[in-house]
Design an enzyme around this catalytic site. Structure first.
Site, PDB file in Angstrom:
ATOM      1  CD1 TRP A  66      -2.304  -2.182   1.646  1.00 41.21           C
ATOM      2  CD2 TRP A  66      -3.037  -1.089  -0.166  1.00 41.21           C
ATOM      3  NE1 TRP A  66      -3.341  -2.908   1.093  1.00 41.21           N
ATOM      4  CE2 TRP A  66      -3.805  -2.261  -0.008  1.00 41.21           C
ATOM      5  CE3 TRP A  66      -3.313  -0.257  -1.246  1.00 41.21           C
ATOM      6  CZ2 TRP A  66      -4.841  -2.610  -0.897  1.00 41.21           C
ATOM      7  CZ3 TRP A  66      -4.347  -0.606  -2.127  1.00 41.21           C
ATOM      8  CH2 TRP A  66      -5.094  -1.768  -1.937  1.00 41.21           C
TER       9      TRP A  66
ATOM     10  CG  ASP B  79      -3.420   3.993   3.931  1.00 39.83           C
ATOM     11  OD1 ASP B  79      -4.507   3.810   4.528  1.00 39.83           O
ATOM     12  OD2 ASP B  79      -3.104   3.381   2.893  1.00 39.83           O
TER      13      ASP B  79
ATOM     14  CE  LYS C 145      -8.791  -3.078   3.726  1.00 39.19           C
ATOM     15  NZ  LYS C 145      -7.935  -2.220   2.923  1.00 39.19           N
TER      16      LYS C 145
HETATM   17  C1  LIG Z   1      -7.414  -1.682   1.837  1.00 41.67           C
HETATM   18  C2  LIG Z   1      -6.343  -0.650   1.890  1.00 41.67           C
HETATM   19  C3  LIG Z   1      -6.247   0.376   0.938  1.00 41.67           C
HETATM   20  C4  LIG Z   1      -7.184   0.486  -0.253  1.00 41.67           C
HETATM   21  O1  LIG Z   1      -8.452   0.814   0.146  1.00 41.67           O
HETATM   22  P1  LIG Z   1      -9.608   1.164  -0.936  1.00 41.67           P
HETATM   23  O2  LIG Z   1     -10.679   1.692  -0.057  1.00 41.67           O
HETATM   24  O3  LIG Z   1      -9.943  -0.110  -1.630  1.00 41.67           O
HETATM   25  O4  LIG Z   1      -9.059   2.175  -1.867  1.00 41.67           O
HETATM   26  C5  LIG Z   1      -5.247   1.317   1.095  1.00 41.67           C
HETATM   27  N1  LIG Z   1      -4.389   1.254   2.114  1.00 41.67           N
HETATM   28  C6  LIG Z   1      -4.439   0.274   3.046  1.00 41.67           C
HETATM   29  C7  LIG Z   1      -3.456   0.262   4.167  1.00 41.67           C
HETATM   30  C8  LIG Z   1      -5.420  -0.706   2.963  1.00 41.67           C
HETATM   31  O5  LIG Z   1      -5.471  -1.677   3.876  1.00 41.67           O
END
Ligand SMILES: *Cc1c(COP(=O)(O)O)cnc(C)c1O
Length: 358
Positions: A101, A170, A194
């Site tokens: 990511w 993030d 999540k």
């Molecule tokens: C799942 C995830 C993403 C992507 O998320 P989307 O909502 O599908 O764009 C980005 N960063 C991390 C750390 C993630 O776990």
């Protein structure tokens, strides 16, 4: 019969939240309508939105000089919102690269600014860099990192010290998993699917002084100032996901807040890693000080057994354990909604599987 769903996202939601949503689905608060069918500009929905924000502020002790935004576009859209709003063309931005990511965030930021990679853990992303390994540039507009890498299962056990430069995180797969000190961050973003609620929603916590600097040409619906000035309702927001996030926040408060939830998550992860470390079949590829509380990756010493493991697990009601296609192996995502009983059931299955295949 509810499955234990170890999927990385969209992930399990608390049964109490699903039942409440089910109970309210046809007639939300005596309106004769579902919450999905009411105007986002109605008083009733304003109340949903305000309560969700207040509960999140409460849970994370968000200081008054931060705005909370509820948007669409997922975490991935924030990979471009962040440089568009926080960096001018030609600015340098620092990114810590710890896996899948981070890598995606870097690729996107490089379209808007000069990316300096301030640290990585080298090679195959099985650990995070320590503070002393981080090399920030002199003049970065901000520092970005990924506290928990959902795919590799590596997590920072500390918040990087940036010497006053705004820290952007993030937190898609780790928000609300333990207490955090929001004042250490300039901006936090997290896709909801999540640890917050259904997909379709991303939550942003941003310090006020970072708002209002979008570069010329930034679409209005990407501009934190426009969004903030309109209470995240420049256009129609994902109302159902927002409502569900609000129910999850109330569920977390009822569970005792971040301290209690963090303790439970620590215990869940510790039990699973202990079982892996004690076994002769399973192995964690991740360095001990970098192991994620939320996404536990492990491999079977005999990869030929992967298919049998997954099939047996599914039969035992344990789903979503297949590792990401880029890594292989297994991954158990054990977010807040995964009860301790689910982790215990997984450990029992793993031990029985090892005994049978020893
Ligand atoms: C799942 C995830 C993403 C992507 O998320 P989307 O909502 O599908 O764009 C980005 N960063 C991390 C750390 C993630 O776990």
């Amino acid at each position: 019969m509810r499955a234990f769903n170890f999927s990385p996202g969209p992930a399990m939601l608390p049964i109490e939240v699903l039942e409440q949503a089910q109970g309210e689905l046809l007639d939300w608060h005596g309106s004769g309508m579902s919450v999905m069918e009411i105007s986002h500009r109605s008083k009733a929905f304003e109340q949903v939105a305000a309560e969700a924000e207040a509960d999140l502020r409460d849970l994370l002790a968000i200081p008054g000089n931060y705005k909370v935004l509820f948007l669409q576009g997922g975490a991935s859209a924030q990979f471009s919102f962040v440089p568009m709003n926080l960096a001018a063309a030609g600015d340098t931005v620092d990114y810590v690269n710890t896996g899948h990511w981070s890598h995606k965030a870097i690729a996107e930021a490089a379209r808007y600014a000069r990316v300096h990679v301030a640290g990585d853990a080298g090679g195959n992303y099985t650990r995070v860099p320590s503070q002393s390994e981080l090399r920030f540039s002199e003049d970065a507009a901000y520092v970005h990192y990924t506290p928990n890498e959902t795919i590799g299962g590596v997590e920072f056990g500390y918040v990087p010290e940036t010497g006053g430069v705004a820290l952007v995180a993030d937190m898609s797969s780790s928000i609300l998993s333990r207490p955090i000190d929001v004042s250490k961050f300039g901006l936090i973003y997290a896709g909801a699917q999540k640890n917050i609620g259904p997909s379709g929603l991303v939550v942003i916590i941003v310090r006020e002084d970072l708002i209002g600097h979008a570069r010329p040409g930034t679409p209005l619906v990407f501009d934190y100032k426009e969004i903030s000035d309109h209470q995240s309702m420049l256009n129609t927001p994902p109302t159902f996901a927002w409502y569900m996030a609000g129910l999850v926040f109330k569920w977390l408060k009822k569970a005792g807040g971040m301290r209690a939830v963090g303790e439970l998550n620590r215990a869940k992860a510790a039990a699973l890693y202990a079982a892996i470390d004690a076994s002769h079949l399973y192995r964690s590829p991740v360095a001990r000080d970098s192991r994620s509380w939320m996404n536990v990756t492990f491999t079977l010493g005999v990869p030929d057994l992967d298919a049998a493991f997954l099939a047996g697990a599914a039969q035992a009601g344990l789903h979503g354990l297949k590792g990401h296609r880029v890594l292989g192996g297994m991954r158990a995502s054990i977010y807040n909604a995964m009860p301790l009983a689910g982790v215990e059931a997984l450990i029992a299955f793993m031990s029985e599987f090892e005994r049978r295949h020893a």
